[in-house]
Design a protein around this motif. Structure first.
Motif, short mmCIF file in Angstrom:
data_model
loop_
_atom_site.label_atom_id
_atom_site.label_comp_id
_atom_site.label_asym_id
_atom_site.label_seq_id
_atom_site.Cartn_x
_atom_site.Cartn_y
_atom_site.Cartn_z
N GLN A 243 70.12 61.52 5.76
CA GLN A 243 69.22 60.44 6.16
C GLN A 243 68.42 59.88 5.00
O GLN A 243 67.72 58.88 5.16
CB GLN A 243 68.24 60.93 7.23
CG GLN A 243 68.87 61.26 8.57
CD GLN A 243 67.86 61.88 9.52
OE1 GLN A 243 67.88 63.08 9.77
NE2 GLN A 243 66.95 61.06 10.03
N ILE B 78 64.99 48.07 2.93
CA ILE B 78 64.66 48.37 4.33
C ILE B 78 64.59 47.08 5.14
O ILE B 78 65.13 46.99 6.25
CB ILE B 78 63.33 49.14 4.41
CG1 ILE B 78 63.49 50.54 3.80
CG2 ILE B 78 62.86 49.25 5.86
CD1 ILE B 78 62.19 51.30 3.65
N LEU C 250 67.70 45.51 6.58
CA LEU C 250 68.31 46.10 7.77
C LEU C 250 67.95 45.32 9.03
O LEU C 250 68.50 45.57 10.10
CB LEU C 250 67.85 47.56 7.92
CG LEU C 250 68.31 48.53 6.83
CD1 LEU C 250 67.63 49.88 7.01
CD2 LEU C 250 69.82 48.69 6.88
N PHE C 251 67.02 44.37 8.88
CA PHE C 251 66.57 43.56 10.01
C PHE C 251 66.86 42.09 9.71
O PHE C 251 67.05 41.72 8.55
CB PHE C 251 65.08 43.78 10.26
CG PHE C 251 64.71 45.22 10.49
CD1 PHE C 251 64.74 45.77 11.75
CD2 PHE C 251 64.38 46.04 9.42
CE1 PHE C 251 64.43 47.10 11.97
CE2 PHE C 251 64.07 47.38 9.62
CZ PHE C 251 64.10 47.91 10.89
N ASN D 84 63.89 47.45 18.51
CA ASN D 84 63.90 47.02 17.11
C ASN D 84 62.50 46.95 16.48
O ASN D 84 62.29 46.24 15.50
CB ASN D 84 64.60 45.67 16.95
CG ASN D 84 65.53 45.69 15.74
OD1 ASN D 84 66.04 46.74 15.35
ND2 ASN D 84 65.77 44.53 15.16
N TYR E 49 59.75 49.02 14.35
CA TYR E 49 59.73 50.20 13.50
C TYR E 49 58.46 50.24 12.66
O TYR E 49 57.86 49.21 12.35
CB TYR E 49 60.95 50.22 12.57
CG TYR E 49 62.23 50.61 13.28
CD1 TYR E 49 62.61 51.95 13.38
CD2 TYR E 49 63.05 49.65 13.86
CE1 TYR E 49 63.78 52.32 14.04
CE2 TYR E 49 64.22 50.01 14.52
CZ TYR E 49 64.57 51.35 14.60
OH TYR E 49 65.72 51.70 15.26
N ARG F 267 61.34 56.03 15.54
CA ARG F 267 60.97 54.67 15.16
C ARG F 267 60.21 54.62 13.84
O ARG F 267 59.62 53.58 13.53
CB ARG F 267 60.12 54.04 16.27
CG ARG F 267 60.85 53.82 17.58
CD ARG F 267 62.02 52.85 17.39
NE ARG F 267 62.68 52.57 18.65
CZ ARG F 267 62.36 51.57 19.46
NH1 ARG F 267 61.36 50.76 19.13
NH2 ARG F 267 63.02 51.38 20.58
N ILE G 96 60.28 54.95 9.69
CA ILE G 96 61.01 55.00 8.43
C ILE G 96 60.04 55.58 7.40
O ILE G 96 59.02 54.96 7.09
CB ILE G 96 61.48 53.61 7.99
CG1 ILE G 96 62.34 52.96 9.07
CG2 ILE G 96 62.24 53.68 6.66
CD1 ILE G 96 62.56 51.47 8.87
N LEU H 57 65.71 57.47 6.85
CA LEU H 57 66.04 56.55 7.94
C LEU H 57 66.26 57.30 9.25
O LEU H 57 66.89 58.36 9.27
CB LEU H 57 67.31 55.77 7.60
CG LEU H 57 67.19 54.70 6.52
CD1 LEU H 57 68.57 54.12 6.21
CD2 LEU H 57 66.25 53.59 6.95
N LEU I 134 69.19 53.56 12.46
CA LEU I 134 69.17 52.70 11.27
C LEU I 134 70.10 53.21 10.18
O LEU I 134 70.59 52.43 9.36
CB LEU I 134 67.75 52.57 10.73
CG LEU I 134 66.77 51.73 11.54
CD1 LEU I 134 65.42 51.66 10.84
CD2 LEU I 134 67.31 50.32 11.77
N ARG J 223 73.39 51.64 10.63
CA ARG J 223 73.31 50.24 10.18
C ARG J 223 73.34 50.16 8.66
O ARG J 223 74.01 49.30 8.07
CB ARG J 223 72.04 49.60 10.74
CG ARG J 223 72.01 48.09 10.69
CD ARG J 223 70.68 47.55 11.23
NE ARG J 223 70.41 47.98 12.59
CZ ARG J 223 69.30 47.68 13.25
NH1 ARG J 223 68.36 46.95 12.65
NH2 ARG J 223 69.11 48.11 14.48
N TYR J 224 72.60 51.07 8.02
CA TYR J 224 72.55 51.09 6.57
C TYR J 224 73.93 51.36 5.97
O TYR J 224 74.36 50.69 5.03
CB TYR J 224 71.56 52.16 6.10
CG TYR J 224 71.57 52.36 4.59
CD1 TYR J 224 70.78 51.58 3.76
CD2 TYR J 224 72.39 53.33 4.02
CE1 TYR J 224 70.81 51.75 2.39
CE2 TYR J 224 72.43 53.50 2.64
CZ TYR J 224 71.63 52.71 1.83
OH TYR J 224 71.68 52.88 0.46
#
Length: 465
Positions: A169, A183, A186-187, A266, A268, A296, A298, A318, A322, A325-326
């Motif tokens: 992670q 970071i 990622l959004f 979504n 965080y 939730r 990071i 993470l 996430l 996703r990363y």
């Protein structure tokens, strides 16, 4: 004919002298474009050298494009385009701007105690890693950083901060300034980021533009009611030791913040665990990540203060969702910290030296911290101190008729650097008092009293009799 001489007693080979002479003549246009050069025999006879020497010089000129060869005709001067020379605008100013300013007294909050670094131990590990058995480190490493270092970081976080994570992670990078933009990627671009005000952001506020939403803080940290009024779905916080005020996010607000993150998809929390290693009152403050039941948070941290700013090793942890996703979106990313440095740090941690160093630094910084409190309380009681529960700086509120910028400039004229709190506000300065960050990390204990007295004297604040 060519107007230069060859010096046979010179250490430079004759063919190289001949090559340089002809090249210079062409560059200075002493030989016109298209002019025929002497044959190898003619030039050998003229300089009393062998034809082989001439042939070597001509071969080099041919290779570099200064001359051309026409079979059975001879060698001719080629046309050479001139490189444009543009005088750099403000070259002197740019050079000066890169110089790091120096001060007689520097109360910067970003510095560490240089004299207490374990150079001998660090040098030993560096020497070991820079040896033949580690030659595999010359190749590209793992994208998220070396497993050896990620494993040591995971162990340390579990033992010292109560953080639940695996090495998989963790992502390693060269500073929070690099990691926070990663970071955010990622959004989607419409994601809004709430920031503490005043506060620290690794990304400059001008780059964040419309994505940044300032949220006020008080003595208990981020005001959650104000966060709930915003459209933010991300929030960047320093809950264990708020920068720059030193406030600790209260237990009630920690719960409120975690609930806020869990209330919408979504959402965080980016937890920057700034200066959590150095706490002087009470027990260590647990990390938000360790309290989070909904994955939730990071978690973000660095070795800047705990080891050295120049190491440039930071990392984030993470949540599982996430992480997937990363790993999909960052297939192109490669860890930006050199593999050798990662392994030096990993071995330093594995053998227990990192923990020993932290324990030693806590004692050193505590002595400086306590000395500062004693100096102000006994000599300058009208100066209010806050944010002194942890870290390597505290806040001082100065009673004065001049504003922060004026006081800053007065100190600077005396060779004293101290940053005003308003440097860290995202909006207009809400503070009426004159508040400054007084860093003590790299100031020797024996000089603290003298330096504080000099600072107060330049502001016209007199020592209590």
């Amino acid at each position: 004919m060519l107007y230069f001489q060859l010096h046979k007693e010179n250490s430079i080979p004759l063919y190289e002298q001949l090559y340089i002479g002809i090249k210079n003549a062409i560059s200075k246009q002493q030989l016109a474009v298209g002019a025929r050069l002497p044959s190898k025999r003619e030039l050998a006879d003229f300089f009393s050298i062998s034809q082989t020497t001439v042939e070597l010089a001509y071969a080099q000129l041919l290779a570099e494009g200064f001359i051309m060869s026409k079979p059975r005709v001879g060698y001719f001067v080629e046309e050479i385009d001139e490189l444009p020379f543009i005088v750099p605008v403000n070259a002197e100013i740019n050079s000066m701007a890169e110089e790091k300013p120096t001060y007689a007294i520097d109360f910067s909050s970003a510095q560490i105690d240089e004299n207490s670094f374990p150079f001998t131990i660090w040098r030993k590990y560096a020497k070991d890693v820079l040896d033949t058995p580690f030659k595999h480190l010359l190749q590209t490493g793992e994208r998220q950083g070396e497993l050896a270092l990620r494993s040591e970081i995971a162990n340390y976080l579990h033992q010292s901060r109560g953080i639940k994570c695996t090495p998989e992670q963790i992502v390693i990078g060269s500073g929070t300034e690099q990691l926070l933009p990663m970071i955010l990627k990622l959004f989607d671009d419409h994601a809004k980021l709430a920031l503490e005000n005043p506060g620290y952001s690794p990304i400059h506020r001008d780059q964040l533009k419309q994505r940044a939403i300032p949220v006020p803080i008080d003595t208990d940290g981020l005001i959650i009611e104000e966060l709930q009024k915003t459209a933010a779905n991300l929030v960047y916080v320093t809950p264990s030791h708020q920068f720059p005020t030193g406030a600790v996010l209260s237990a009630n607000r920690r719960t409120q913040l975690l609930k806020w993150a869990a209330q919408a998809p979504n959402r965080y929390i980016i937890e920057d665990d700034y200066d959590s290693e150095f706490r002087y009152t009470g027990k260590p403050i647990p990390a938000l990540q360790g309290l989070d039941q909904n994955e939730r948070v990071i978690y973000l941290s660095t070795f800047t203060k705990s080891l050295m700013p120049s190491l440039r090793v930071a990392f984030f942890v993470l949540p599982p969702a996430l992480l997937k996703r990363y790993q999909t979106d960052f297939t192109y990313y490669s860890a930006t910290v050199p593999r050798f440095e990662q392994h030096i740090l990993a071995r330093f941690m594995k053998d227990g030296h990192f923990s020993k160093h932290l324990n030693r630094m806590r004692k050193i910084y505590r002595k400086k911290h306590d000395k500062l409190i004693e100096i102000f309380s006994s000599q300058f009681p009208e100066v209010h101190i806050s944010g002194d529960a942890a870290g390597t700086h505290l806040l001082i509120s100065v009673p004065h008729h001049q504003n922060e910028q004026q006081l800053h400039d007065i100190a600077l004229k005396q060779g004293i650097h101290i940053a005003p709190l308003s440097n860290y506000t995202l909006t207009a300065n809400p503070y009426r008092e004159r508040v400054f960050l007084l860093g003590f990390g790299n100031i020797p204990l024996t000089l603290l009293e003298s330096y504080i007295q000099q600072l107060m004297a330049c502001w016209g604040i007199h020592k209590k009799k």
